[in-house]
Scaffold this motif. Structure first.
Motif, PDB file in Angstrom:
ATOM      1  N   LYS A 200      10.333  28.107  -5.904  1.00 22.27           N
ATOM      2  CA  LYS A 200       9.883  28.285  -7.280  1.00 22.27           C
ATOM      3  C   LYS A 200      10.874  29.090  -8.117  1.00 22.27           C
ATOM      4  N   ASP A 201      11.776  29.806  -7.444  1.00 19.56           N
ATOM      5  CA  ASP A 201      12.741  30.599  -8.195  1.00 19.56           C
ATOM      6  C   ASP A 201      14.035  29.838  -8.452  1.00 19.56           C
ATOM      7  N   GLN A 202      14.030  28.524  -8.188  1.00 20.05           N
ATOM      8  CA  GLN A 202      15.211  27.714  -8.422  1.00 20.05           C
ATOM      9  C   GLN A 202      14.967  26.700  -9.544  1.00 20.05           C
ATOM     10  N   LEU A 203      16.036  26.295 -10.213  1.00 19.71           N
ATOM     11  CA  LEU A 203      15.917  25.405 -11.363  1.00 19.71           C
ATOM     12  C   LEU A 203      15.293  24.066 -10.991  1.00 19.71           C
ATOM     13  N   MET A 204      15.473  23.625  -9.744  1.00 18.45           N
ATOM     14  CA  MET A 204      14.913  22.338  -9.321  1.00 18.45           C
ATOM     15  C   MET A 204      13.403  22.300  -9.512  1.00 18.45           C
ATOM     16  N   SER A 205      12.734  23.400  -9.246  1.00 19.88           N
ATOM     17  CA  SER A 205      11.276  23.438  -9.403  1.00 19.88           C
ATOM     18  C   SER A 205      10.893  23.271 -10.864  1.00 19.88           C
ATOM     19  N   VAL A 206      11.704  23.813 -11.785  1.00 20.54           N
ATOM     20  CA  VAL A 206      11.443  23.681 -13.221  1.00 20.54           C
ATOM     21  C   VAL A 206      11.627  22.228 -13.653  1.00 20.54           C
ATOM     22  N   LEU A 207      12.668  21.591 -13.150  1.00 22.67           N
ATOM     23  CA  LEU A 207      12.919  20.190 -13.492  1.00 22.67           C
ATOM     24  C   LEU A 207      11.785  19.291 -12.997  1.00 22.67           C
ATOM     25  N   ASP A 208      11.264  19.588 -11.803  1.00 20.89           N
ATOM     26  CA  ASP A 208      10.157  18.803 -11.263  1.00 20.89           C
ATOM     27  C   ASP A 208       8.906  18.959 -12.126  1.00 20.89           C
ATOM     28  N   LEU A 209       8.633  20.197 -12.537  1.00 22.26           N
ATOM     29  CA  LEU A 209       7.453  20.447 -13.375  1.00 22.26           C
ATOM     30  C   LEU A 209       7.593  19.757 -14.728  1.00 22.26           C
ATOM     31  N   PHE A 210       8.802  19.768 -15.274  1.00 19.23           N
ATOM     32  CA  PHE A 210       9.039  19.099 -16.556  1.00 19.23           C
ATOM     33  C   PHE A 210       8.780  17.601 -16.431  1.00 19.23           C
ATOM     34  N   GLU A 211       9.216  16.995 -15.334  1.00 27.03           N
ATOM     35  CA  GLU A 211       9.042  15.558 -15.144  1.00 27.03           C
ATOM     36  C   GLU A 211       7.572  15.194 -14.959  1.00 27.03           C
ATOM     37  N   ASP A 212       6.762  16.131 -14.537  1.00 27.25           N
ATOM     38  CA  ASP A 212       5.318  15.885 -14.371  1.00 27.25           C
ATOM     39  C   ASP A 212       4.530  16.206 -15.635  1.00 27.25           C
ATOM     40  N   SER A 213       5.186  16.784 -16.639  1.00 24.76           N
ATOM     41  CA  SER A 213       4.495  17.250 -17.840  1.00 24.76           C
ATOM     42  C   SER A 213       4.216  16.113 -18.816  1.00 24.76           C
ATOM     43  N   THR A 214       3.272  16.345 -19.730  1.00 28.33           N
ATOM     44  CA  THR A 214       2.992  15.349 -20.771  1.00 28.33           C
ATOM     45  C   THR A 214       4.160  15.229 -21.728  1.00 28.33           C
ATOM     46  N   GLU A 215       4.950  16.266 -21.868  1.00 32.15           N
ATOM     47  CA  GLU A 215       6.148  16.202 -22.710  1.00 32.15           C
ATOM     48  C   GLU A 215       7.066  15.068 -22.230  1.00 32.15           C
ATOM     49  N   PHE A 216       7.110  14.900 -20.919  1.00 29.42           N
ATOM     50  CA  PHE A 216       7.944  13.845 -20.332  1.00 29.42           C
ATOM     51  C   PHE A 216       7.202  12.512 -20.302  1.00 29.42           C
ATOM     52  N   THR A 217       5.977  12.509 -19.841  1.00 34.45           N
ATOM     53  CA  THR A 217       5.247  11.248 -19.677  1.00 34.45           C
ATOM     54  C   THR A 217       4.911  10.583 -21.005  1.00 34.45           C
ATOM     55  N   ASP A 218       4.890  11.362 -22.117  1.00 30.23           N
ATOM     56  CA  ASP A 218       4.617  10.783 -23.430  1.00 30.23           C
ATOM     57  C   ASP A 218       5.835  10.086 -24.032  1.00 30.23           C
ATOM     58  N   LEU A 219       6.986  10.245 -23.404  1.00 29.99           N
ATOM     59  CA  LEU A 219       8.189   9.578 -23.902  1.00 29.99           C
ATOM     60  C   LEU A 219       8.084   8.066 -23.684  1.00 29.99           C
TER      61      LEU A 219
ATOM     62  N   GLU B 125       9.045   4.394 -22.361  1.00 26.47           N
ATOM     63  CA  GLU B 125       9.457   4.021 -21.002  1.00 26.47           C
ATOM     64  C   GLU B 125      10.977   4.027 -20.849  1.00 26.47           C
ATOM     65  N   ARG B 126      11.685   3.465 -21.823  1.00 25.66           N
ATOM     66  CA  ARG B 126      13.152   3.422 -21.759  1.00 25.66           C
ATOM     67  C   ARG B 126      13.724   4.830 -21.763  1.00 25.66           C
ATOM     68  N   THR B 127      13.146   5.717 -22.579  1.00 28.26           N
ATOM     69  CA  THR B 127      13.635   7.093 -22.656  1.00 28.26           C
ATOM     70  C   THR B 127      13.385   7.832 -21.349  1.00 28.26           C
ATOM     71  N   ARG B 128      12.212   7.606 -20.733  1.00 25.14           N
ATOM     72  CA  ARG B 128      11.932   8.246 -19.442  1.00 25.14           C
ATOM     73  C   ARG B 128      12.947   7.812 -18.391  1.00 25.14           C
ATOM     74  N   LYS B 129      13.292   6.537 -18.416  1.00 21.60           N
ATOM     75  CA  LYS B 129      14.276   6.023 -17.456  1.00 21.60           C
ATOM     76  C   LYS B 129      15.621   6.723 -17.653  1.00 21.60           C
ATOM     77  N   ASP B 130      16.040   6.863 -18.910  1.00 18.98           N
ATOM     78  CA  ASP B 130      17.305   7.542 -19.195  1.00 18.98           C
ATOM     79  C   ASP B 130      17.242   9.010 -18.797  1.00 18.98           C
ATOM     80  N   TYR B 131      16.120   9.656 -19.092  1.00 21.64           N
ATOM     81  CA  TYR B 131      15.955  11.073 -18.742  1.00 21.64           C
ATOM     82  C   TYR B 131      16.046  11.269 -17.233  1.00 21.64           C
ATOM     83  N   ARG B 132      15.383  10.400 -16.489  1.00 20.63           N
ATOM     84  CA  ARG B 132      15.403  10.548 -15.018  1.00 20.63           C
ATOM     85  C   ARG B 132      16.828  10.459 -14.475  1.00 20.63           C
ATOM     86  N   LYS B 133      17.606   9.556 -15.044  1.00 18.35           N
ATOM     87  CA  LYS B 133      18.999   9.420 -14.615  1.00 18.35           C
ATOM     88  C   LYS B 133      19.750  10.738 -14.823  1.00 18.35           C
TER      89      LYS B 133
END
Length: 349
Positions: free
Chosen positions: A56-75, A77-85
């Motif tokens: 939890k003290d590493q940036l990877m955990s923050v990136l995972d939480l962001f990808e699970d957030s509505t901020e990400f899922t509301d994007l 579909e094409r934008t989510r694909k680009d973001y994941r890359k």
């Protein structure tokens, strides 16, 4: 970079060619890309992360939480694909970066140096990757997950010189002369609505009542009501008449393939590119039609609020487009300005 536990196997294909496959560990998932590439490192990190949850003290955990957030899922579909890359690239570089180190003033320099390295290959993609990191950290900062966002307002490396990238009347005529009917309709629809390609490809006949087109932009969620000009109205009528003459059902979407099916974005881009090549239209894209519509409305005398009401831009965005990107310094603008001045002078004398 040395990655622990990599398992390599060599196989001979039926063609006689010998290939080497890499796995995260013996019996583990196969890795993508070539050894040493960002894709290879990212796929390795994903495999390890799936096996061992990030701290939890590493940036990877923050990136995972962001990808699970509505901020990400509301994007989109094409934008989510680009973001994941880009998130995979970020994870490969900074996945184990300590969250507490974000407060160190040197961290911003580290992130900017990383962007510079990415820019060697592509400045535009380097800016995109950095923007994704900045957005993830902004989301995390607003939720108290990180102490600071060191990626705020970094400026851009890539500057698109689009002041000349507008469709001229000659481009439009050349395209109409060579392109098939269903792509000519796409050109007219874009020029008379100023909407994005994705929104136009999804636009249904039900959204057109004979006088106006109603849609909600996917990117901004802004509802738009566009009065349909005579050239577009004629093009839409011709399309309906064509289906009636061929005794075919009208497709659900206004823009459709030659077979009457809805376009995929990749399929449309490929067909559009071929049509432009055949017509000899160069240095402009479908995306430039949105700015061209803004420019033509301005030349016709439309005000900034009037343009914004049609295209869905904010008034500030319309002003910025006209000032910095698409105004093209068209002679018609100066001509129109002088005629207005002449009219004012004559009326006051």
């Amino acid at each position: 970079m040395r990655l622990k536990g990599i398992n390599r196997t060599t196989r001979k294909l039926s063609s006689g060619k010998t290939v080497t496959y890499y796995y995260a560990w013996k019996g583990g998932p196969r890795l993508e890309g070539t050894p040493g590439s960002p894709e290879f490192v990212a796929s390795y990190n994903r495999a390890v992360t799936a096996k061992i949850p990030p701290r939890k003290d590493q940036l990877m955990s923050v990136l995972d939480l962001f990808e699970d957030s509505t901020e990400f899922t509301d994007l989109a579909e094409r934008t989510r694909k680009d973001y994941r890359k880009h998130l995979r690239v970020i994870a490969a570089e900074f996945g184990d970066f300590p969250v507490t180190a974000l407060e160190d003033r040197r961290t911003r320099g580290e992130f900017l140096a990383w962007r510079e390295r990415l820019a060697i290959k592509s400045r535009r993609q380097a800016d995109y990757a950095f923007a994704v990191l900045a957005r993830a950290l902004s989301w995390a900062y607003n939720r108290g997950l990180v102490p600071v966002n060191p990626c705020e307002r970094p400026g851009r490396l890539y500057r698109a010189a689009r002041s000349e990238n507008v469709w001229t009347d000659a481009d439009e005529k050349a395209f109409h002369a060579k392109a098939p009917d269903h792509l000519r309709l796409a050109l007219t629809l874009a020029l008379w609505t100023g909407q994005r390609q994705g929104d136009l490809l999804r636009l249904k006949w039900a959204a057109y009542d004979g006088e106006t087109i109603r849609l909600r932009q996917r990117k901004t969620k802004v509802p738009i009501v566009i009065p349909v000009g005579a050239p577009l109205k004629a093009a839409l009528k011709a399309e309906k008449d064509r289906y009636a003459q061929e005794n075919k059902d009208l497709p659900e979407t206004i823009l459709a393939t030659v077979h009457g099916t809805a376009w995929t974005e990749s399929g449309f881009r490929a067909s559009w590119r071929k049509a432009c090549i055949k017509a000899g239209v160069t240095d402009v894209t479908f995306h430039d039609l949105r700015g061209t519509a803004v420019t033509r409305l301005a030349i016709a005398g439309a005000t900034v609020p009037e343009i914004a009401a049609i295209t869905g831009h904010s008034m500030k965005e319309v002003g910025s487009i006209l000032d910095a990107h698409y105004m093209h310094r068209d002679p018609a603008l100066s001509e129109a300005a002088i005629r207005k001045l002449e009219g004012r002078t004559i009326s006051t004398n």
